[in-house]
Design a protein around this motif. Sequence first.
Motif, PDB file in Angstrom:
ATOM      1  N   ILE A 426     169.386  41.910  57.497  1.00 31.16           N
ATOM      2  CA  ILE A 426     169.128  41.590  58.495  1.00 31.16           C
ATOM      3  C   ILE A 426     168.868  40.190  58.914  1.00 31.16           C
ATOM      4  N   LYS A 427     169.588  39.723  60.469  1.00 28.00           N
ATOM      5  CA  LYS A 427     169.614  38.876  60.810  1.00 28.00           C
ATOM      6  C   LYS A 427     168.041  38.413  60.807  1.00 28.00           C
ATOM      7  N   VAL A 428     167.903  36.836  61.285  1.00 28.00           N
ATOM      8  CA  VAL A 428     167.437  35.615  61.203  1.00 28.00           C
ATOM      9  C   VAL A 428     167.030  34.675  61.945  1.00 28.00           C
ATOM     10  N   ASN A 429     166.399  34.683  63.509  1.00 33.00           N
ATOM     11  CA  ASN A 429     166.996  33.207  63.325  1.00 33.00           C
ATOM     12  C   ASN A 429     165.270  32.870  63.919  1.00 33.00           C
ATOM     13  N   ILE A 430     165.100  31.542  63.261  1.00 33.52           N
ATOM     14  CA  ILE A 430     164.527  30.414  63.051  1.00 33.52           C
ATOM     15  C   ILE A 430     164.115  29.398  64.722  1.00 33.52           C
ATOM     16  N   LYS A 431     163.106  29.443  64.976  1.00 33.78           N
ATOM     17  CA  LYS A 431     163.561  28.927  66.123  1.00 33.78           C
ATOM     18  C   LYS A 431     161.845  27.350  65.716  1.00 33.78           C
ATOM     19  N   VAL A 432     162.303  26.259  65.334  1.00 29.09           N
ATOM     20  CA  VAL A 432     161.204  25.643  65.145  1.00 29.09           C
ATOM     21  C   VAL A 432     161.149  24.765  66.995  1.00 29.09           C
ATOM     22  N   VAL A 433     159.208  24.891  67.398  1.00 30.21           N
ATOM     23  CA  VAL A 433     159.092  24.101  68.345  1.00 30.21           C
ATOM     24  C   VAL A 433     158.008  23.965  68.107  1.00 30.21           C
ATOM     25  N   GLU A 434     158.127  22.104  68.103  1.00 26.30           N
ATOM     26  CA  GLU A 434     156.265  21.354  68.385  1.00 26.30           C
ATOM     27  C   GLU A 434     155.211  22.149  68.680  1.00 26.30           C
ATOM     28  N   ASN A 435     155.426  22.896  69.404  1.00 30.27           N
ATOM     29  CA  ASN A 435     153.776  23.253  69.596  1.00 30.27           C
ATOM     30  C   ASN A 435     154.189  24.923  69.869  1.00 30.27           C
ATOM     31  N   LEU A 436     153.500  26.489  69.222  1.00 32.52           N
ATOM     32  CA  LEU A 436     152.937  27.602  69.673  1.00 32.52           C
ATOM     33  C   LEU A 436     152.725  27.807  70.445  1.00 32.52           C
ATOM     34  N   ASP A 437     151.828  27.097  70.715  1.00 31.45           N
ATOM     35  CA  ASP A 437     150.606  27.299  72.253  1.00 31.45           C
ATOM     36  C   ASP A 437     151.124  28.476  73.275  1.00 31.45           C
ATOM     37  N   GLU A 438     152.090  28.013  73.678  1.00 31.61           N
ATOM     38  CA  GLU A 438     153.244  28.980  75.019  1.00 31.61           C
ATOM     39  C   GLU A 438     153.011  30.626  74.164  1.00 31.61           C
ATOM     40  N   ILE A 439     153.922  30.323  73.104  1.00 35.31           N
ATOM     41  CA  ILE A 439     154.537  31.498  72.128  1.00 35.31           C
ATOM     42  C   ILE A 439     153.973  31.976  72.164  1.00 35.31           C
ATOM     43  N   GLU A 440     152.760  31.753  71.781  1.00 30.29           N
ATOM     44  CA  GLU A 440     151.681  32.242  71.139  1.00 30.29           C
ATOM     45  C   GLU A 440     151.071  33.346  72.636  1.00 30.29           C
ATOM     46  N   LYS A 441     151.115  32.744  73.304  1.00 31.34           N
ATOM     47  CA  LYS A 441     150.203  33.173  74.480  1.00 31.34           C
ATOM     48  C   LYS A 441     151.443  34.068  75.533  1.00 31.34           C
ATOM     49  N   ASN A 442     152.278  33.761  75.520  1.00 35.61           N
ATOM     50  CA  ASN A 442     153.967  34.502  76.002  1.00 35.61           C
ATOM     51  C   ASN A 442     154.150  35.899  75.386  1.00 35.61           C
ATOM     52  N   GLY A 443     154.017  35.527  74.058  1.00 37.07           N
ATOM     53  CA  GLY A 443     154.424  36.687  73.496  1.00 37.07           C
ATOM     54  C   GLY A 443     155.880  37.022  73.285  1.00 37.07           C
ATOM     55  N   GLN A 444     156.617  35.877  73.558  1.00 36.71           N
ATOM     56  CA  GLN A 444     158.167  36.544  73.185  1.00 36.71           C
ATOM     57  C   GLN A 444     158.811  35.559  72.282  1.00 36.71           C
ATOM     58  N   PHE A 445     159.136  36.694  71.307  1.00 38.72           N
ATOM     59  CA  PHE A 445     159.130  36.294  69.607  1.00 38.72           C
ATOM     60  C   PHE A 445     158.760  37.758  69.272  1.00 38.72           C
ATOM     61  N   ASP A 446     159.523  37.591  67.937  1.00 33.49           N
ATOM     62  CA  ASP A 446     159.546  39.289  66.964  1.00 33.49           C
ATOM     63  C   ASP A 446     158.439  38.920  65.821  1.00 33.49           C
ATOM     64  N   LEU A 447     158.763  37.562  65.527  1.00 29.51           N
ATOM     65  CA  LEU A 447     157.664  37.108  63.964  1.00 29.51           C
ATOM     66  C   LEU A 447     157.316  35.903  65.063  1.00 29.51           C
ATOM     67  N   LEU A 448     156.468  35.310  64.425  1.00 36.26           N
ATOM     68  CA  LEU A 448     155.600  33.959  64.267  1.00 36.26           C
ATOM     69  C   LEU A 448     154.161  33.592  63.492  1.00 36.26           C
ATOM     70  N   PHE A 449     154.774  32.222  63.141  1.00 36.07           N
ATOM     71  CA  PHE A 449     154.545  31.927  61.684  1.00 36.07           C
ATOM     72  C   PHE A 449     152.902  32.025  62.020  1.00 36.07           C
ATOM     73  N   GLN A 450     151.909  32.092  61.323  1.00 31.72           N
ATOM     74  CA  GLN A 450     151.144  32.018  61.177  1.00 31.72           C
ATOM     75  C   GLN A 450     149.970  31.349  60.090  1.00 31.72           C
ATOM     76  N   ASN A 451     149.202  30.389  59.674  1.00 33.61           N
ATOM     77  CA  ASN A 451     148.123  29.090  58.912  1.00 33.61           C
ATOM     78  C   ASN A 451     146.923  30.132  59.453  1.00 33.61           C
ATOM     79  N   TRP A 452     146.483  30.290  58.763  1.00 38.88           N
ATOM     80  CA  TRP A 452     144.615  30.870  59.451  1.00 38.88           C
ATOM     81  C   TRP A 452     143.894  30.072  57.785  1.00 38.88           C
TER      82      TRP A 452
END
Length: 554
Positions: A426-452
């Motif tokens: 499985i090929k994985v592309n790690i995308k590091v961004v400063e703020n995940l808020d927009e990614i969370e809202k727009n759903g344009q991801f496959d996997l999304l790191f979370q810390n709850w």
Amino acid sequence: MQIYTAKTLEELLQNAAEEKGVTIDELEYTIVEEKKGLLGIFLVLISVGILTSCGGEKEKEKEAVSTEAQASGGHMNIALYWFGETLDPALDWDGWTLTRAAVGETLVTVDENLQLVGQLADSWENVDETTWKFHIRQGVTFQNGNPLTPEAVKSSIERTVKMNERGESALKLASIDVDGEYVIIKTKEPYGAFLANISDPMFIIVDTSADTSKFKETPICTGPYMVTSFKPATSFEAVAYENYWGGKPALDSITVFDIEDDNTRALSLQSGDVDMAQGIRAGDIALFTDNKDYIVKTTTGTRIEFMAMNTARAPLNDKNIRLAINSAVDYDTIAKVVGGGAVAVGAPFPASAPYGYDELNKATYNPEKTKSLLAEAGYKDTNNDGYVDKNGKNLELNVYGNTGASGRGGTTISELLESQLKNVGIKVNIKVVENLDEIEKNGQFDLLFQNWQTVSTGDSQWFLDNAFKTGGSGNYGKYSNKKLDDLINKLATTFDVKEREKITKEASQIIIDEGYGTYIVSQANVNVSNNKVENMHNFPIDYYFLTVDTKIKK
């Protein structure tokens, strides 16, 4: 005293590199090597004359300490790993800062054994499925001297519900009434999580008869320490509230620093700039263990590092792909490499929570199972490039994380996951961004790191409601499962503690079986102080930290 933020430290590193005629990478290598000794990074910076003014600033600060801090308890500098934008507990998650610094208090609170205990309410009764009756502790005063009354409690809670969008869903409030020394709270419907949820720091009781417009900087609460000044994202000052109902605070004053960079927080302990720090990360713990100059306290936390899976689009709308990923992750190896007390999870709640962890059929490392599931989903490596493909297209996933204070997808975990998934094609592309808020809202991801914080109020409902229920505000994976929703709804109307634990266990198994997320590690809560500090506590829920009895030897 100058405390350096991550941004400031980066600027200093750039200046130091230019002064020495080296690249930042070369300088950072030097720092990493020297960090094994004492204050490596500071020694490098001092060598180019950057930090030479620190001593003078310390002397100025000592002279500026108020007369209130000249009494017997002394002063302590404390480092937290995150601040809210303000100090008004009714706003966003800002109350967490006040709870950590022993400034604000709620009707009930969660102790070190994850048990709900009284705080500003000394007793309570669940009168019926929608009615709660709290007896307000007598003899309590706000930090301005005004008495804590049931009317004041009513006004404070109503203010929070009005100002914080989480307030209504947390309490399902219908009405609040006062009956003598009691506050009567009615909910719109039976809600088993009510008592736990009212311990959330957003429900810190404040004196609404005061000028609440000033609460962003100087809230008036009931805790042992009262805020006197606030510098957003930097620090705040507080002094002991001498008339605190729980006894005289052990300290005269505190300075609480917002130090979100892990390395800087550890270095501030080493330099003596802070006496006690919360959330020392795995890579820095070795600096303080087996060292008589420091006290290290570790407890199994309830915060989990995991990845949300986007079930709203291919390829993770396929259950087999989700389960294949979860079988490809070597949880134990990741936990060992992360270190610092981190433990493998494989389930939505860690073993520290009372939800039948040992009885669950958890996700475990099984690469053969991964291969079988991928084949069942129609994926195999047809061109021998090392990656499985289907219809001529490799199975490729974009994984988003950040490097902020929440620690979502730290470098170590990201690199290990990338390698482990590559091992099964499985090929994985790690995308590091400063703020995940927009990614969370727009759903344009496959996997999304979370810390709850999974049991932030000592109860499971909040996490399940938000992260897994259809339409939940934190359900970034767009999970929708009627059986799971029914269990979560049943939890809402269940008041018996043992039955709530049983329902949570059932919900957890569905989440695991459906592959709704990859639950990687639960990191330990690690607090460190110098050896002058006494009564440093450590709670499974990390928005508790300083207590009234924490003190410092002179």
